[in-house]
Design a protein around this motif. Structure first.
Motif, mmCIF file in Angstrom:
data_model
loop_
_atom_site.group_PDB
_atom_site.id
_atom_site.type_symbol
_atom_site.label_atom_id
_atom_site.label_comp_id
_atom_site.label_asym_id
_atom_site.label_seq_id
_atom_site.Cartn_x
_atom_site.Cartn_y
_atom_site.Cartn_z
ATOM 1 N N ALA A 48 -31.022 -38.366 -46.030
ATOM 2 C CA ALA A 48 -31.237 -37.972 -44.487
ATOM 3 C C ALA A 48 -32.995 -37.614 -43.882
ATOM 4 O O ALA A 48 -33.719 -37.266 -45.543
ATOM 5 N N GLY A 49 -32.804 -37.728 -42.319
ATOM 6 C CA GLY A 49 -34.347 -36.965 -42.159
ATOM 7 C C GLY A 49 -34.280 -36.340 -41.169
ATOM 8 O O GLY A 49 -33.323 -36.846 -39.749
ATOM 9 N N ILE A 50 -35.692 -35.660 -40.788
ATOM 10 C CA ILE A 50 -35.651 -34.756 -39.018
ATOM 11 C C ILE A 50 -37.089 -34.498 -38.974
ATOM 12 O O ILE A 50 -37.460 -34.517 -40.032
ATOM 13 N N THR A 51 -37.237 -34.810 -37.939
ATOM 14 C CA THR A 51 -38.263 -34.573 -37.262
ATOM 15 C C THR A 51 -39.010 -32.804 -37.568
ATOM 16 O O THR A 51 -37.753 -32.517 -37.570
ATOM 17 N N MET A 52 -39.651 -32.248 -37.419
ATOM 18 C CA MET A 52 -40.294 -31.418 -37.756
ATOM 19 C C MET A 52 -39.405 -30.607 -36.162
ATOM 20 O O MET A 52 -39.834 -29.492 -35.911
ATOM 21 N N ASP A 53 -39.587 -30.995 -34.986
ATOM 22 C CA ASP A 53 -38.719 -30.184 -33.767
ATOM 23 C C ASP A 53 -37.295 -30.043 -33.728
ATOM 24 O O ASP A 53 -37.171 -29.782 -33.111
ATOM 25 N N GLY A 54 -37.283 -31.458 -35.004
ATOM 26 C CA GLY A 54 -35.307 -30.810 -34.637
ATOM 27 C C GLY A 54 -35.026 -31.785 -33.314
ATOM 28 O O GLY A 54 -33.896 -32.212 -33.809
ATOM 29 N N ALA A 55 -35.717 -32.632 -32.549
ATOM 30 C CA ALA A 55 -35.127 -33.482 -31.788
ATOM 31 C C ALA A 55 -34.297 -34.959 -32.014
ATOM 32 O O ALA A 55 -33.687 -34.951 -31.513
ATOM 33 N N THR A 56 -34.672 -34.985 -33.704
ATOM 34 C CA THR A 56 -34.163 -36.203 -33.760
ATOM 35 C C THR A 56 -33.930 -36.191 -35.141
ATOM 36 O O THR A 56 -35.035 -35.656 -36.158
ATOM 37 N N SER A 57 -33.153 -36.347 -35.817
ATOM 38 C CA SER A 57 -32.426 -37.105 -36.895
ATOM 39 C C SER A 57 -31.784 -38.414 -37.241
ATOM 40 O O SER A 57 -31.345 -38.811 -37.226
ATOM 41 N N TYR A 58 -31.931 -38.108 -38.634
ATOM 42 C CA TYR A 58 -30.729 -39.244 -39.574
ATOM 43 C C TYR A 58 -30.508 -38.894 -40.346
ATOM 44 O O TYR A 58 -30.670 -38.514 -41.537
ATOM 45 N N VAL A 59 -28.689 -39.527 -40.894
ATOM 46 C CA VAL A 59 -28.030 -39.862 -41.878
ATOM 47 C C VAL A 59 -27.963 -40.645 -42.206
ATOM 48 O O VAL A 59 -27.418 -42.039 -41.325
ATOM 49 N N VAL A 60 -27.696 -41.579 -43.424
ATOM 50 C CA VAL A 60 -27.795 -42.237 -44.128
ATOM 51 C C VAL A 60 -26.638 -43.068 -43.575
ATOM 52 O O VAL A 60 -25.428 -42.244 -43.616
ATOM 53 N N ASP A 61 -26.090 -44.513 -43.406
ATOM 54 C CA ASP A 61 -24.880 -44.625 -42.847
ATOM 55 C C ASP A 61 -23.735 -44.377 -44.073
ATOM 56 O O ASP A 61 -22.852 -43.657 -43.282
ATOM 57 N N ASN A 62 -24.044 -44.700 -45.297
ATOM 58 C CA ASN A 62 -23.157 -44.359 -45.904
ATOM 59 C C ASN A 62 -22.481 -42.574 -46.427
ATOM 60 O O ASN A 62 -21.933 -42.375 -47.109
ATOM 61 N N LEU A 63 -23.456 -42.238 -46.031
ATOM 62 C CA LEU A 63 -23.279 -40.670 -46.214
ATOM 63 C C LEU A 63 -23.052 -39.385 -44.703
ATOM 64 O O LEU A 63 -22.469 -38.628 -44.756
ATOM 65 N N LYS A 64 -22.869 -40.533 -43.484
ATOM 66 C CA LYS A 64 -22.457 -39.956 -42.709
ATOM 67 C C LYS A 64 -20.848 -39.178 -42.668
ATOM 68 O O LYS A 64 -20.558 -40.500 -42.853
ATOM 69 N N GLY A 65 -21.238 -38.309 -41.945
ATOM 70 C CA GLY A 65 -19.424 -38.101 -42.131
ATOM 71 C C GLY A 65 -19.493 -36.419 -42.809
ATOM 72 O O GLY A 65 -18.642 -35.534 -42.417
ATOM 73 N N ARG A 66 -20.437 -37.028 -43.998
ATOM 74 C CA ARG A 66 -20.150 -35.826 -45.277
ATOM 75 C C ARG A 66 -21.321 -34.618 -44.907
ATOM 76 O O ARG A 66 -20.879 -34.085 -45.383
ATOM 77 N N PHE A 67 -21.957 -35.709 -44.837
ATOM 78 C CA PHE A 67 -24.102 -34.830 -44.785
ATOM 79 C C PHE A 67 -24.315 -34.540 -43.529
ATOM 80 O O PHE A 67 -24.434 -35.596 -42.769
ATOM 81 N N THR A 68 -24.837 -33.725 -43.271
ATOM 82 C CA THR A 68 -25.277 -33.388 -41.776
ATOM 83 C C THR A 68 -27.102 -32.233 -42.844
ATOM 84 O O THR A 68 -26.872 -31.511 -43.406
ATOM 85 N N ILE A 69 -27.577 -32.980 -41.628
ATOM 86 C CA ILE A 69 -28.826 -32.566 -41.836
ATOM 87 C C ILE A 69 -29.627 -31.214 -40.828
ATOM 88 O O ILE A 69 -29.728 -31.628 -39.664
#
Length: 120
Positions: A48-69
């Motif tokens: 997973a990753g997140i921009t410094m301002d927190g505006a954009t984030s992602y979690v890889v597809d196979n972990l979505k729904g379980r992991f949060t950044i």
């Protein structure tokens, strides 16, 4: 310097929250912070990753729904909330910072030492 914490041993279905405290000077100018993991015998992979301002984030597809950044800029801390953990989530978890958010390891310039997660 990036310092991870929060790893440990949990049973299947359990939860952990990983933290990564960043030295502001080390990540100055970097636009992204991310989590990677590496299971024994495997290559390191993006989580997973997140921009410094927190505006954009992602979690890889196979972990979505379980992991949060998420991140707390005031505390210079990055988090990874992991729920419903499975044995295949076992591995060393690393935080990293870099100029852009990708799942490519070589795009990141600073790395922590990692925190071990074991799910049984």
């Amino acid at each position: 310097q990036l310092v991870e914490s929060g790893g440990g041993s949990v049973q299947t279905g359990g939860s952990l929250r990983l933290s990564c405290v960043a030295d502001g000077q080390q990540i100055w100018g970097h636009l992204c912070m991310a989590w990677f993991r590496q299971a024994p015998g495997n290559e390191r992979e993006g989580v997973a990753g997140i921009t410094m301002d927190g505006a954009t984030s992602y979690v890889v597809d196979n972990l979505k729904g379980r992991f949060t950044i998420s991140r707390d800029n005031a505390a210079n801390t990055l988090y990874l909330q992991m729920n419903n953990l499975k044995p295949e989530d076992t591995g060393m978890y690393y935080c990293a910072s870099g100029p852009r958010c990708t799942v490519v390891e070589k795009d990141y310039k600073n790395w922590g030492q990692g925190t071990q997660v074991t799910v049984s």
